[in-house]
Design an enzyme around this catalytic site. Structure first.
Site: not given
Ligand code: SAJ
Length: 403
Positions: A203, A257
């Protein structure tokens, strides 16, 4: 009737999971320390925003398969789905997991299944096992104890809970098998068996991997800014290579997360986790840098026009098209910029929420029309089709105008 499953923690993951299990006609008793949450759920309503969760909870409660309370009841399976925040110095805080375990200690009996889903530092499941057997020595070796992390994406939880693969690690082989048999009833994705420590690390690694990859994109954005290159075009072109897949830079990394979990590794393995720690620093620095850029643009405008600018800060959520402001880099940037405010006029925009207790919100079209400087902090869909931004200073940190 005695519940089959007790779910401790009825938040963003616990409640949807409880509703899913209950929709399979299994009696679930949900436990939360917040009386408002308990009352809301017992009325068949929900306290969080998540598509399709409202009907799932309403039906489960109406059909009598889901009830909530402040204290756990005796069951056969106990799921721990409570938050694991971090304390000062970015050290993980597992006190909620400990408290939840303490709450069910007197209820445990031979052959019960105890599962932790909360994101946890490596070794937490074994630590809880030692604690349980120290307090209930007559049960030693007679419980099934496992770790199974949730990995659902907010906004798509009800679908992903069923269809994502799951990693399931017991403290021994029998525990793994029992936990596997439990999840098989509700999950259509593949179930992958391992041990508890590997499942815990898995995780943390999933989210750290994404953090590191975003840090790479954010680092590129800083380099490109100095080099006079459009980073969005650069990434699009580099990604034409069959084995390159660079993520998108933004105003930083937020949420509960990805901006948190890597610290669980760094805290325990500080010497070894160089890249993981650095990625956190880069992603945090990116937000600081964005705030500095806004301040510079403000001063430049004053120099050029001999008057104070009107500034629109577009977006407060932690990622596009959601209403969640937890650990949001956009919110951090807005705060930093406002701390430095003099007589400029500011419009704070967040189209996904009605009001905010600190920020006075402005409708996005009005803000964009009136502002001299428009700062895009979050790539919300609403911002993609604004009217002409001609004659305005635009700082697009999230590439919303590029897509
Ligand atoms: N972000 C960027 N650039 C990108 C992608 C995301 O700057 O190319 C930023 C987003 O704007 C945000 C942050 O990253 O601020 C996180 O967003 P996210 O969509 O990547 O993830 P979360 O936090 O909504 O959900 C994540 C997911 N983990 C992964 O994709 C590895 C989800 O599957 C998990 O269940 C969740 O964390 C968790 O609960 O741990």
């Amino acid at each position: 009737m005695k519940p089959e499953v007790v779910m401790i923690g009825l938040g963003y993951i616990g409640l949807p999971t409880a509703a899913l299990i209950a929709s399979n006609k299994v009696n679930v008793f949900g436990v939360d320390i917040n009386p408002n949450v308990v009352e809301t759920i017992n009325r068949g309503e929900i306290h969080i925003v998540e598509p399709e969760l409202d009907s799932a909870v309403a039906n489960a409660v109406k059909n009598g398969f889901l009830k909530a309370g402040l204290k756990a009841q005796e069951a056969n399976t106990y799921l721990i789905v409570v938050p694991t925040p971090f304390k000062d110095k970015n050290e993980p805080d597992i006190s909620f997991v400990e408290a939840a375990t303490k709450g069910i200690l007197p209820l445990l009996k031979e052959n019960d299944l105890y599962i932790i889903e909360s994101t946890s530092p490596v070794g937490t499941t074994e630590k809880m096992m030692d604690y349980i057997y120290a307090e209930r020595p007559e049960l030693e070796g007679k419980l099934h104890i496992a770790y199974c992390p949730e990995r659902v994406l907010p906004g798509n939880v009800m679908h992903e809970l069923v269809h994502n693969d799951r990693v399931i690690g017991g403290v021994n082989k029998e525990s793994t098998e029992r936990a596997l048999a439990f999840y098989k009833n509700y999950v259509k994705g593949e179930l992958h068996a391992t041990n508890a420590r590997t499942a815990e690390m898995c995780k943390l690694v999933e989210n750290s991997s994404r953090d590191v990859q975003i840090a790479f994109a954010n680092e590129l954005s800083l380099i490109c800014h100095k080099a006079g290159i459009n980073v969005w075009e650069l990434i699009k072109l580099a990604n034409k290579h069959p084995r390159v897949n660079i993520l998108q830079p933004g105003s930083g990394v937020g949420g509960h997360c990805i901006a948190v979990d890597p610290y669980f590794i760094v805290a325990d393995f500080p010497m070894e986790s160089q890249i993981i720690g650095k990625a956190r620093e880069i992603n945090n620095y990116k937000s600081f840098w964005c705030a500095e850029q806004v301040k510079n643009a403000k001063l430049q405008f004053q120099l050029n026009h001999g008057k104070k600018p009107k500034i629109a800060l577009m977006g407060l959520a932690f990622k596009p098209n959601i209403d969640d402001l937890r650990e949001s880099p956009a919110k951090y940037i807005a705060q930093k910029v406002l701390q430095d405010a003099q007589d400029e006029e500011y419009y704070i925009v967040e189209p996904n929420i009605q009001e905010h207790k600190v920020f006075k919100l402005t409708e996005y079209n009005t803000a964009a029309e009136n502002a001299d400087i428009i700062v895009f902090l979050v790539a919300h869909n609403q911002f993609k089709n604004l009217g002409s931004l001609h004659n305005k200073v635009v700082l697009d940190f999230c590439g919303v105008l590029e897509k």
